[in-house]
Design a protein around this motif. Structure first.
Motif, PDB file in Angstrom:
ATOM      1  N   GLY A  68       0.835  -1.199   0.000  1.00  0.00           N
ATOM      2  CA  GLY A  68       0.000   0.000   0.000  1.00  0.00           C
ATOM      3  C   GLY A  68       0.870   1.250   0.000  1.00  0.00           C
ATOM      4  N   GLU A  69       0.225   2.386  -0.242  1.00  0.00           N
ATOM      5  CA  GLU A  69       0.946   3.648  -0.245  1.00  0.00           C
ATOM      6  C   GLU A  69       1.544   3.916   1.137  1.00  0.00           C
ATOM      7  N   HIS A  70       0.773   3.618   2.170  1.00  0.00           N
ATOM      8  CA  HIS A  70       1.283   3.721   3.534  1.00  0.00           C
ATOM      9  C   HIS A  70       1.471   2.315   4.093  1.00  0.00           C
ATOM     10  N   GLU A  71       2.710   1.981   4.396  1.00  0.00           N
ATOM     11  CA  GLU A  71       2.964   0.658   4.965  1.00  0.00           C
ATOM     12  C   GLU A  71       2.924   0.752   6.486  1.00  0.00           C
ATOM     13  N   ILE A  72       2.016   0.005   7.074  1.00  0.00           N
ATOM     14  CA  ILE A  72       1.864   0.054   8.522  1.00  0.00           C
ATOM     15  C   ILE A  72       2.403  -1.241   9.121  1.00  0.00           C
ATOM     16  N   LYS A  73       3.321  -1.094  10.039  1.00  0.00           N
ATOM     17  CA  LYS A  73       3.906  -2.270  10.672  1.00  0.00           C
ATOM     18  C   LYS A  73       3.654  -2.185  12.168  1.00  0.00           C
ATOM     19  N   VAL A  74       2.997  -3.203  12.690  1.00  0.00           N
ATOM     20  CA  VAL A  74       2.739  -3.236  14.129  1.00  0.00           C
ATOM     21  C   VAL A  74       3.730  -4.205  14.763  1.00  0.00           C
ATOM     22  N   CYS A  75       4.419  -3.725  15.784  1.00  0.00           N
ATOM     23  CA  CYS A  75       5.437  -4.564  16.404  1.00  0.00           C
ATOM     24  C   CYS A  75       4.814  -5.520  17.402  1.00  0.00           C
ATOM     25  N   LEU A  76       5.189  -6.777  17.316  1.00  0.00           N
ATOM     26  CA  LEU A  76       4.731  -7.783  18.270  1.00  0.00           C
ATOM     27  C   LEU A  76       5.927  -8.449  18.941  1.00  0.00           C
ATOM     28  N   GLY A  77       6.981  -7.676  19.168  1.00  0.00           N
ATOM     29  CA  GLY A  77       8.115  -8.195  19.925  1.00  0.00           C
ATOM     30  C   GLY A  77       7.717  -8.440  21.371  1.00  0.00           C
ATOM     31  N   THR A  78       8.658  -8.938  22.159  1.00  0.00           N
ATOM     32  CA  THR A  78       8.318  -9.334  23.531  1.00  0.00           C
ATOM     33  C   THR A  78       7.785  -8.166  24.344  1.00  0.00           C
TER      34      THR A  78
ATOM     35  N   PRO B 422      14.022 -15.304  22.851  1.00  0.00           N
ATOM     36  CA  PRO B 422      13.367 -16.584  22.592  1.00  0.00           C
ATOM     37  C   PRO B 422      14.246 -17.784  22.949  1.00  0.00           C
ATOM     38  N   SER B 423      15.543 -17.536  23.168  1.00  0.00           N
ATOM     39  CA  SER B 423      16.437 -18.632  23.543  1.00  0.00           C
ATOM     40  C   SER B 423      16.591 -18.725  25.052  1.00  0.00           C
ATOM     41  N   GLY B 424      16.018 -17.768  25.754  1.00  0.00           N
ATOM     42  CA  GLY B 424      16.233 -17.707  27.195  1.00  0.00           C
ATOM     43  C   GLY B 424      15.039 -18.212  27.965  1.00  0.00           C
ATOM     44  N   GLY B 425      15.054 -17.899  29.244  1.00  0.00           N
ATOM     45  CA  GLY B 425      13.994 -18.432  30.086  1.00  0.00           C
ATOM     46  C   GLY B 425      13.365 -17.366  30.945  1.00  0.00           C
ATOM     47  N   CYS B 426      12.285 -17.764  31.643  1.00  0.00           N
ATOM     48  CA  CYS B 426      11.568 -16.855  32.525  1.00  0.00           C
ATOM     49  C   CYS B 426      11.916 -17.216  33.961  1.00  0.00           C
ATOM     50  N   LEU B 427      12.467 -16.263  34.695  1.00  0.00           N
ATOM     51  CA  LEU B 427      12.898 -16.539  36.053  1.00  0.00           C
ATOM     52  C   LEU B 427      11.955 -15.892  37.056  1.00  0.00           C
ATOM     53  N   PRO B 428      11.612 -16.626  38.127  1.00  0.00           N
ATOM     54  CA  PRO B 428      10.608 -16.148  39.082  1.00  0.00           C
ATOM     55  C   PRO B 428      11.219 -15.289  40.185  1.00  0.00           C
ATOM     56  N   ALA B 429      10.352 -14.770  41.035  1.00  0.00           N
ATOM     57  CA  ALA B 429      10.771 -13.878  42.120  1.00  0.00           C
ATOM     58  C   ALA B 429      11.787 -14.552  43.050  1.00  0.00           C
ATOM     59  N   SER B 430      11.692 -15.867  43.217  1.00  0.00           N
ATOM     60  CA  SER B 430      12.592 -16.553  44.154  1.00  0.00           C
ATOM     61  C   SER B 430      14.050 -16.496  43.695  1.00  0.00           C
ATOM     62  N   PHE B 469       6.632 -16.902  22.657  1.00  0.00           N
ATOM     63  CA  PHE B 469       7.997 -17.182  22.199  1.00  0.00           C
ATOM     64  C   PHE B 469       8.017 -18.330  21.200  1.00  0.00           C
ATOM     65  N   LEU B 470       7.186 -19.357  21.465  1.00  0.00           N
ATOM     66  CA  LEU B 470       7.180 -20.486  20.534  1.00  0.00           C
ATOM     67  C   LEU B 470       6.583 -20.089  19.192  1.00  0.00           C
ATOM     68  N   SER B 471       5.610 -19.174  19.197  1.00  0.00           N
ATOM     69  CA  SER B 471       5.059 -18.742  17.916  1.00  0.00           C
ATOM     70  C   SER B 471       6.156 -18.022  17.125  1.00  0.00           C
ATOM     71  N   PHE B 472       7.067 -17.376  17.862  1.00  0.00           N
ATOM     72  CA  PHE B 472       8.194 -16.706  17.205  1.00  0.00           C
ATOM     73  C   PHE B 472       9.195 -17.721  16.656  1.00  0.00           C
ATOM     74  N   THR B 529      17.780 -24.074  21.892  1.00  0.00           N
ATOM     75  CA  THR B 529      17.378 -23.223  23.010  1.00  0.00           C
ATOM     76  C   THR B 529      15.906 -22.824  22.929  1.00  0.00           C
ATOM     77  N   ALA B 530      15.256 -23.108  21.808  1.00  0.00           N
ATOM     78  CA  ALA B 530      13.854 -22.701  21.648  1.00  0.00           C
ATOM     79  C   ALA B 530      12.937 -23.229  22.759  1.00  0.00           C
ATOM     80  N   PRO B 531      13.192 -24.433  23.308  1.00  0.00           N
ATOM     81  CA  PRO B 531      12.293 -24.894  24.378  1.00  0.00           C
ATOM     82  C   PRO B 531      12.476 -24.159  25.705  1.00  0.00           C
ATOM     83  N   ASN B 532      13.567 -23.376  25.860  1.00  0.00           N
ATOM     84  CA  ASN B 532      13.841 -22.750  27.160  1.00  0.00           C
ATOM     85  C   ASN B 532      12.661 -21.972  27.752  1.00  0.00           C
ATOM     86  N   PRO B 533      11.988 -21.132  26.968  1.00  0.00           N
ATOM     87  CA  PRO B 533      10.857 -20.404  27.573  1.00  0.00           C
ATOM     88  C   PRO B 533       9.784 -21.357  28.122  1.00  0.00           C
ATOM     89  N   VAL B 534       9.579 -22.481  27.438  1.00  0.00           N
ATOM     90  CA  VAL B 534       8.564 -23.431  27.894  1.00  0.00           C
ATOM     91  C   VAL B 534       9.066 -24.192  29.119  1.00  0.00           C
TER      92      VAL B 534
END
Lengths: 149, 644
Positions: A68-78, B422-430, B469-472, B529-534
């Motif tokens: 499209g004329e305007h490319e919209i990218k939504v970030c879904l990083g962590t 995505p290669s790392g893990g989730c660490l808890p409060a403890s 993370f796994l979807s990534f 490392t992909a399984p690490n988050p799980v």
């Protein structure tokens, strides 16, 4: 198109390692990689078209349809995920009535989701064209789009 | 000594330029315009600054600088009045910026009410020193030494602050001694794996072959990480000088910087920096008369996470699909075009230049034995002070998240910190009191990674985060080896079912089993490392998985299929705010009539929850709330007005 491509080809050596840079420059110039452009690149680099498609489809950056004329990218990083990036995407899908990866019938907007822009501290983030918008919420995102209509 | 002589004119010019800037009779105005600053509106602030100085007829120098790391209060504007310390102003808008300029530069009022800190110099007018701020006090700036201080587009600024003197020192030593110096510094690979850098260089130096390559891995693909981007945008020469030193020590004649295309500003800065090096005779044949010949090329990544893996990256540079290959042979013996190749991360190269400049002992005095020096992290997610930080290794997670990051937004409860992407893990409060180093993070099931640190609070569902993370990794798996290709798909499939409330009792065993298979059988580190988050969420947050599977309930009320929104009849004021804000118009009601959400049509976007000024919207999982079926008159007492 031929002239534009020729100008790009002149900057590169006729060798395999130029392929990705050439694809990037062609896409930058034309907006996407058309079948005709791929054929020209194949001729220039003396690599078969199927092999070029093999490389190009591997990388998320390359697109094979007109954007499209305007490319919209939504970030879904962590960081954007944790701060609600999906809600921005849903709002955009509703507002533009297209799914991520699609383009509006009038070729005014295209919508994509991307993994990370590296502006995580301002999550959630949306990029319109080249402009990065931080600290988004669905309503602000909608206003940005409406201003472009 | 020949090189020093050849360098002297550059140094002289740099010092003159820098001194001119420091001792100028004109005020200096600095605006942070790295990508994050721009996302916060720095460009508009910059234009307002230009407009204001023009309108007021002020003779001032305006300089764009990189990111100092205080992303949460950007845009930043700094003003240096001749003979005064540099004052930093945060949360600028175009209007505020113009006001500050007028007040300080015309009326000599430094506006302590708007000032954040004094950047260099003593506290004054009640404005604290920058490094006395809680976010910066625990930090040590080694890699980020120039970010926010110099104009990244000006090589002479870098040289004036000691730049390229590390390279000169390297040239005065035999290559082997340079490698010994790197070993002595204790620097370990900052890309995340932590392999000793000096040793890696030695392998490549000792490899047979007259043509050798070095590569800078700037394919910062971890979502949630932006340390490398900030460094390349704010101080590109610190990285390129490191590569020059590496080229000399290893004996490489050509180098590549592989930078992801999603970082256009970093790409621009590298391109310009390479050009400047060529002009100054710091690249090319017989550099500074030393006999060293070295060329640098920039290659842009094309959006493939797997290209952060070294063999995949090299395939990509060669113009092929970025797929990893088995090791050995290691790149040190057979890398780019089957020639000996040494590859290091951006931050490793950035450390190299300062190690040679200031010496291995100096560097090793930071951090702790075995984990020397500092590490940059992008501290993001639900912390109060998000930004780019650099701390000595060995600080605890608690110190980083609470002292530097200021704790969790809105006073909510900390739930987890995710390191290593995505290669790392989730660490808890403890585990908050564990020191951050390569070994402790690995023992806890995570990794140091390149430095992404994403915090999650009580509103984040850990099963959903693992699914994210796994979807990534599922999308980014290159597909070459089955454990990764099939494993990520199966894990994602199971996690999606669980978050939809369709989990089964044996799912957790299956996840564990698939994860182990992937760790043992994958070709490269992406799959391994992909399984690490799980696996880490299963280890530390198993109760959340069980709630989803056994009770069909999401404890964080985050998984949409398991969550409902209700408007509480005893709190609703009938104000129409949520009704108007609802993007799918599924709320009915009227003025002074209790509003009702149509559960069938609700998309659970949580807009109503966010806009309601009376806390009348409830989000629940696993239980229903009794609400009226028809719009009845409001019964809640009117809200108290005014300050109470």
């Amino acid at each position: 198109m031929a002239q534009e491509l020729e100008a790009i080809f002149q900057k590169h050596k006729r060798e395999r390692s130029s392929l990705i840079s050439v694809l990037q420059e062609v896409q930058y110039k034309l907006g996407y990689l058309s079948p005709e452009a791929i054929a020209e690149i194949a001729r220039f680099l003396k690599i078969s078209e199927s092999e070029i498609y093999g490389v190009a489809t591997f990388y998320a950056q390359f697109r094979f349809t007109r954007p499209g004329e305007h490319e919209i990218k939504v970030c879904l990083g962590t960081a954007c995920h944790v701060r609600g990036g999906e809600r921005i995407l849903e709002e955009m899908e509703r507002e533009l009535d297209i799914q991520a990866g699609g383009v509006t019938p009038d070729y005014k907007f295209s919508l994509e989701k991307v993994a990370c822009f590296g502006s995580c501290a301002l999550a959630p983030v949306m990029v319109v064209g080249k402009e990065v918008h931080g600290r988004m919420d669905p309503n602000r995102a909608k206003k940005i789009i409406r201003a472009l209509r | 000594m020949k090189a020093e002589e050849a360098f002297a004119p550059l140094k002289q010019r740099a010092l003159a330029e820098w001194q001119g800037l420091q001792e100028s009779s004109r005020p200096l105005i600095l605006v942070g315009t790295a990508t994050c600053g721009q996302a916060a509106g720095a460009q508009a602030v910059l234009e307002a600054v230009r407009e204001a100085t023009g309108r007021l007829g002020l003779e001032a120098d305006i300089m764009e600088v990189g990111c100092i790391g205080l992303c949460y209060i950007e845009p930043l504007l700094d003003i240096v009045k001749p003979g005064r310390p540099r004052i930093s102003y945060s949360n600028m808008t175009p209007k505020l910026a113009a006001q500050v300029i007028e007040d300080y530069l015309v009326r000599d009022n430094p506006r302590p009410d708007l000032a954040l800190a004094i950047v260099d110099g003593e506290a004054m007018d009640g404005i604290p020193r920058l490094f006395d701020l809680p976010m910066l006090k625990p930090q040590v700036r080694i890699v980020l030494r120039n970010c926010g201080y110099i104009d990244p587009k000006n090589i002479y600024h870098y040289i004036a602050r000691g730049g390229y003197s590390g390279f000169l020192r390297a040239l005065s030593m035999p290559p082997k001694e340079v490698i010994d110096e790197m070993k002595k510094s204790g620097l370990r690979g900052r890309g995340g794996a932590g392999f000793p850098t000096g040793q890696k260089w030695e392998f490549c130096r000792n490899a047979l072959g007259d043509e050798k390559y070095i590569i800078c891995n700037a394919d910062e693909g971890d979502p949630g990480a932006f340390m490398n981007r900030s460094l390349l945008e704010g101080d590109p020469h610190s990285v390129l000088e490191g590569m020059l030193i590496g080229a000399y020590a290893i004996g490489a004649s050509e180098g590549y910087i592989y930078c992801r295309a999603e970082y256009p500003l970093a790409v621009d800065r590298i391109t310009l920096a390479i050009h400047q090096m060529e002009e100054c005779g710091l690249l090319g044949d017989d550099i500074l008369g030393s006999g060293l010949s070295f060329r640098l090329k920039l290659r842009q990544g094309a959006g493939a996470f797997v290209c952060g893996e070294e063999t995949a990256l090299m395939a990509s540079v060669e113009g092929r699909r970025g797929m990893p290959r088995p090791k050995p042979p290691f790149p040190a013996n057979s890398g780019l075009w089957a020639k000996p190749t040494n590859i290091n991360n951006v931050e490793t190269w950035g450390n190299t230049s300062i190690i040679l400049q200031k010496g291995a002992d100096w560097y090793a005095s930071f951090g702790v034995p075995g984990n020397t020096g500092t590490k940059t992290f992008s501290l993001v997610g639900k912390v109060v002070r998000t930004g780019l930080i650099e701390v000595p290794l060995g600080l605890t997670l608690r110190q980083i998240i609470y002292d530097v990051g200021g704790g969790i937004v809105g006073g909510k409860a900390f739930k987890a910190v995710q390191t290593g992407g995505p290669s790392g893990g989730c660490l808890p409060a403890s585990l908050l009191d564990r020191p951050v180093n390569y070994e402790t993070l690995a023992a806890a099931g995570s990794i140091m990674g390149s430095g992404g640190m994403v915090t999650a609070d009580e509103d984040t569902c850990m099963v959903d985060l693992a699914r994210f993370f796994l979807s990534f990794t599922y999308r980014e798996s290159c597909g070459k080896c089955p454990p990764c290709r099939v494993g990520t798909r199966q894990m994602l499939h199971i996690l999606e079912r669980i978050t939809r409330g369709q989990g089964e009792a044996q799912d957790l065993d299956h996840l564990q089993e698939i994860g182990q298979t992937m760790i043992q059988g994958s070709l490269c580190a992406l799959g391994g490392t992909a399984p690490n988050p799980v696996l880490t969420t299963l280890r530390y947050f198993r109760d959340e998985y069980e709630a989803h599977i056994l009770e069909r309930r999401c404890p964080a009320a985050a998984c949409k299929e398991l969550t409902q929104y209700y408007i509480l009849a005893d709190k609703c004021q009938g104000c129409l705010i949520c009704l108007r804000a609802c993007p799918v118009q599924c709320i009915r009601g009227d003025k002074r009539l209790v509003h009702i959400i149509d559960q069938e049509r609700c998309t659970k976007c949580s807009t109503c929850l966010q806009v309601c000024p009376f806390d009348a919207v409830a989000r629940v999982s696993g239980k229903a709330i009794e609400v009226p079926s028809e719009t009845i008159p409001v019964t809640a007492p009117p809200p108290r007005r005014g300050g109470g």
